[in-house]
Write an enzyme that holds these catalytic residues in place. Structure first.
Site, PDB file in Angstrom:
ATOM      1  N   GLU A  51      -1.177   2.503  -5.360  1.00 22.96           N
ATOM      2  CA  GLU A  51      -1.459   3.813  -6.200  1.00 22.96           C
ATOM      3  C   GLU A  51      -0.463   4.289  -6.739  1.00 22.96           C
ATOM      4  O   GLU A  51       0.017   5.445  -5.641  1.00 22.96           O
ATOM      5  CB  GLU A  51      -2.574   4.504  -5.380  1.00 22.96           C
ATOM      6  CG  GLU A  51      -4.099   3.928  -5.486  1.00 22.96           C
ATOM      7  CD  GLU A  51      -5.076   4.835  -4.770  1.00 22.96           C
ATOM      8  OE1 GLU A  51      -4.911   5.914  -4.165  1.00 22.96           O
ATOM      9  OE2 GLU A  51      -6.241   4.349  -5.073  1.00 22.96           O
TER      10      GLU A  51
ATOM     11  N   ALA B  59     -13.367  11.277  -3.574  1.00 17.36           N
ATOM     12  CA  ALA B  59     -11.770  10.537  -3.559  1.00 17.36           C
ATOM     13  C   ALA B  59     -10.930  11.056  -2.266  1.00 17.36           C
ATOM     14  O   ALA B  59     -10.084  10.245  -2.040  1.00 17.36           O
ATOM     15  CB  ALA B  59     -11.089  11.035  -4.552  1.00 17.36           C
TER      16      ALA B  59
ATOM     17  N   TRP C 150     -13.259  -0.067   0.346  1.00 23.21           N
ATOM     18  CA  TRP C 150     -12.207   0.703   1.337  1.00 23.21           C
ATOM     19  C   TRP C 150     -13.279   1.457   2.517  1.00 23.21           C
ATOM     20  O   TRP C 150     -14.011   2.016   1.903  1.00 23.21           O
ATOM     21  CB  TRP C 150     -11.273   1.568   0.545  1.00 23.21           C
ATOM     22  CG  TRP C 150     -10.356   2.375   1.100  1.00 23.21           C
ATOM     23  CD1 TRP C 150     -10.630   3.749   1.847  1.00 23.21           C
ATOM     24  CD2 TRP C 150      -9.179   1.965   1.746  1.00 23.21           C
ATOM     25  NE1 TRP C 150      -9.544   4.048   2.643  1.00 23.21           N
ATOM     26  CE2 TRP C 150      -8.505   3.023   2.466  1.00 23.21           C
ATOM     27  CE3 TRP C 150      -8.336   0.950   1.511  1.00 23.21           C
ATOM     28  CZ2 TRP C 150      -7.170   2.888   3.145  1.00 23.21           C
ATOM     29  CZ3 TRP C 150      -7.188   0.742   2.107  1.00 23.21           C
ATOM     30  CH2 TRP C 150      -6.450   1.835   3.025  1.00 23.21           C
TER      31      TRP C 150
ATOM     32  N   HIS D  33       0.917  -1.269  -0.056  1.00 22.92           N
ATOM     33  CA  HIS D  33       0.128  -0.094  -0.054  1.00 22.92           C
ATOM     34  C   HIS D  33       0.939   1.251   0.075  1.00 22.92           C
ATOM     35  O   HIS D  33       0.951   1.914   1.042  1.00 22.92           O
ATOM     36  CB  HIS D  33      -1.030   0.057   1.315  1.00 22.92           C
ATOM     37  CG  HIS D  33      -2.072   0.765   0.918  1.00 22.92           C
ATOM     38  ND1 HIS D  33      -3.102   0.504   0.160  1.00 22.92           N
ATOM     39  CD2 HIS D  33      -2.537   2.035   1.516  1.00 22.92           C
ATOM     40  CE1 HIS D  33      -4.323   1.329   0.049  1.00 22.92           C
ATOM     41  NE2 HIS D  33      -3.716   2.219   0.929  1.00 22.92           N
TER      42      HIS D  33
ATOM     43  N   GLU E 139      -9.704  -1.356  -5.257  1.00 28.15           N
ATOM     44  CA  GLU E 139     -10.278  -0.301  -3.977  1.00 28.15           C
ATOM     45  C   GLU E 139     -11.401   0.459  -4.547  1.00 28.15           C
ATOM     46  O   GLU E 139     -11.109   1.186  -5.786  1.00 28.15           O
ATOM     47  CB  GLU E 139      -8.822   0.520  -3.733  1.00 28.15           C
ATOM     48  CG  GLU E 139      -9.178   1.315  -2.547  1.00 28.15           C
ATOM     49  CD  GLU E 139      -7.803   2.259  -2.110  1.00 28.15           C
ATOM     50  OE1 GLU E 139      -6.722   1.595  -1.699  1.00 28.15           O
ATOM     51  OE2 GLU E 139      -8.189   3.269  -1.829  1.00 28.15           O
TER      52      GLU E 139
ATOM     53  N   GLU F 168     -14.076   9.636   8.923  1.00 29.49           N
ATOM     54  CA  GLU F 168     -14.309  10.201   7.745  1.00 29.49           C
ATOM     55  C   GLU F 168     -15.578   9.057   7.089  1.00 29.49           C
ATOM     56  O   GLU F 168     -15.474   7.874   7.928  1.00 29.49           O
ATOM     57  CB  GLU F 168     -13.053   9.998   7.045  1.00 29.49           C
ATOM     58  CG  GLU F 168     -12.339   8.420   7.069  1.00 29.49           C
ATOM     59  CD  GLU F 168     -11.106   8.302   6.182  1.00 29.49           C
ATOM     60  OE1 GLU F 168     -10.670   9.198   5.921  1.00 29.49           O
ATOM     61  OE2 GLU F 168     -10.561   7.207   6.318  1.00 29.49           O
TER      62      GLU F 168
END
Ligand code: MG
Length: 320
Positions: free
Chosen positions: A155, A248, A276, A122, A242, A283
């Site tokens: 990513e 985003a 995810w 990750h 994901e 959040e």
């Protein structure tokens, strides 16, 4: 007597149904890639859906076999993703031994439950040396299990496809030294959105590769599905390792219409997905509240909206 027989038969039917529904790895066995599809040991298309743990360095409390058990039994995950943070404090580069222990707890939980597991590097930056050391160890240790899928670069943000491609080839070669067959997920540039660049210049010479595309439904719309369609048309296999329903940055309201459009697109194309994430940060995308225990057994009151909806999606196949 008759009543007892009916009860017994019903229990037997439920037991058999559960036995078939459960144990995804027993049912599907070794996975491979044929054309654009993930297929099982019988050559049938398999669409694996599940959730990702949050960054292990920030949410280590959930990295245990009991949470894997709960995600399988109660959430109906046929796959989970262990997201090993690479760059932050207490990530792999900083604390490799501790990090591996956390990831291995999830891997071993998945093997025990007989579900699939993604070993996710990750990272948002390129760290070839660390990735080679890590995946050499993981492939040597777990490459003989059908449960394992490798995700070698979560990513990429700043690298070109050429840079990501060169890195990926090195890591794939290293994995293939000890694991000739398990599926490897390859990232694409700009948070796994530039899948059209991959489609024009895919990696050659290796079997069982898939490419990842990530979406957050309130931000990423039709243009990203168009890139996916373009890639599929060119024979590029995709996996959504994901995704989630909000914007985003992982926050703000869930856009159900946009999320459903993505779900329809993935269903239409037999593309598996991972939501995810299993974390309790304040959040929208973190699916748990602070009240959620570290070892599963969560009540609905422990889940945030994204957790309730993701669980519903995994259990019923759609969002109401
Ligand atoms: Mg293998």
């Amino acid at each position: 007597m008759k009543h007892i027989q009916v009860v017994f038969l019903s229990a037997l039917i439920i037991f058999c149904f559960e036995a078939v529904r459960s144990q995804p790895v027993k049912r599907h066995g070794n996975l491979s890639v044929q054309g654009t599809r993930m297929v099982d040991q019988n050559g049938s298309t398999v669409v694996l859906k599940g959730v990702s743990f949050g960054w292990h360095n920030w949410w280590p409390r959930f990295y245990n076999k009991e949470t894997v058990h709960w995600l399988y039994k109660d959430w109906n995950c046929s796959i989970v993703r262990a997201a090993m943070g690479v760059e932050p404090e207490k990530g792999y580069l900083d604390s490799p031994g501790w990090s591996e222990k956390k990831i291995e707890a999830v891997i071993e939980g998945a093997v025990k439950e007989d579900i699939y597991v993604i070993i996710d590097w990750h990272s948002h930056g390129l760290h070839l040396k660390g990735a080679l050391a890590f995946f050499e160890e993981m492939a040597g240790k777990y490459g003989h299990y059908p449960h394992i899928i490798y995700e070698i670069y979560n990513e990429p943000v700043r690298q070109s496809w050429q840079e990501v491609k060169s890195y990926s080839v090195e890591v794939i070669k290293k994995i293939r030294e000890s694991d000739p067959d398990n599926i490897i997920l390859v990232g694409s540039p700009h948070w796994c959105q530039d899948i059209h660049l991959v489609a024009d210049d895919p990696i050659e010479g290796f079997d069982n590769l898939m490419y990842t595309t990530h979406f957050y439904a309130a931000t990423h719309g039709q243009y990203l599905r168009d890139r996916g369609d373009y890639a599929l048309k060119k024979g590029i296999p995709l996996y959504v390792s994901e995704c989630a329903g909000m914007s985003a940055n992982g926050d703000g309201p869930i856009d159900y219409e946009a999320w459903n459009t993505w779900i329809d697109w993935m269903d239409k194309n037999d593309i598996g997905w991972i939501c995810w994430s299993v974390a309790d940060k304040n959040e929208t995308c973190s699916m748990l509240k602070k009240s959620a225990g570290s070892k599963g057994e969560w009540e609905e009151a422990d889940l945030k909206e994204s957790g309730i909806k993701t669980r519903e999606l995994l259990r019923t196949g759609s969002l109401k």
